[in-house]
Design an enzyme around this catalytic site. Sequence first.
Site, PDB file in Angstrom:
ATOM      1  N   SER A  45       0.755  -1.286   0.058  1.00 37.08           N
ATOM      2  CA  SER A  45      -0.076  -0.196   0.041  1.00 37.08           C
ATOM      3  C   SER A  45       0.898   1.152   0.100  1.00 37.08           C
ATOM      4  CB  SER A  45      -0.905   0.017   1.279  1.00 37.08           C
ATOM      5  OG  SER A  45      -0.302   0.085   2.398  1.00 37.08           O
ATOM      6  N   LYS A 151       0.788   4.681   6.895  1.00 38.60           N
ATOM      7  CA  LYS A 151       0.200   5.494   5.706  1.00 38.60           C
ATOM      8  C   LYS A 151       1.018   6.902   6.077  1.00 38.60           C
ATOM      9  CE  LYS A 151      -2.843   2.198   4.918  1.00 38.60           C
ATOM     10  NZ  LYS A 151      -2.685   1.521   3.552  1.00 38.60           N
TER      11      LYS A 151
END
EC number: 3.4.21.89
Length: 242
Positions: A45, A151
Amino acid sequence: MFFSKKTGELKPKKKESIWSILGVIVFALLLKATVLTIFIIPSGSMIPTLNVGDVLIVNRLYFGLSNPLREAWYADKLLFVLPNPWFQSGSPLVKTRFLLNFGVKPKRLDIVIFKVPLSPQPARDYTYEIDGKTLHAYFIQPGRAGMDYVKRCIGLPGDVVELRNGRVLINGEYLPDQDKFTWNNDNSYYGPLKVPEGHYFVLGDNRPHSSDSRYWGFVPEDHLVGVARWIALPPWRWRILK
């Protein structure tokens, strides 16, 4: 000799060794929970910034001195089997996020480690206003709730975040230099979405393959764990993260 055949008891030196080993284990766990921790990237990701298998060193002291008992607040099972009486407990013993809060906030584009919210934040049906218009966003139940995620912090409290053809806009202006960290096969449109106070909007750099704030909502400030500062392993990937 450390063991008595007559009594079948451990001699003092043997007992001291066991206590020394336990002391080292406890110290290592406290260090991991409060100062530095290692995070292994489990998915793609964050490509191209982080690859699967990269080992990060995370500065847990960035925001404050963490409460090592806080981990018990997120898990409904102890050791994956036993019922956890402290799960989402209101007791200050486990609810308190920091023993000492430094008052530091994440900066835009920081790579942050955080606990995935146990439910969509701030609500499954989130209502907000932009330019006098009332808008709604609908979030789903987070996958792997309570686990650590990594993230990039994109939206700060009060920001309006939008994606146009895969390009990030903050408060109506394109985020500068985003080619340095964005995976180039994203052509999505999203938002505009207003970030509520006390929360942060996070995205994966590889957005087509990232479960992030677009789906399950925002990261509450008290769910932040630390900031990733460098890739430690493998050795050919070693570098400081910016």
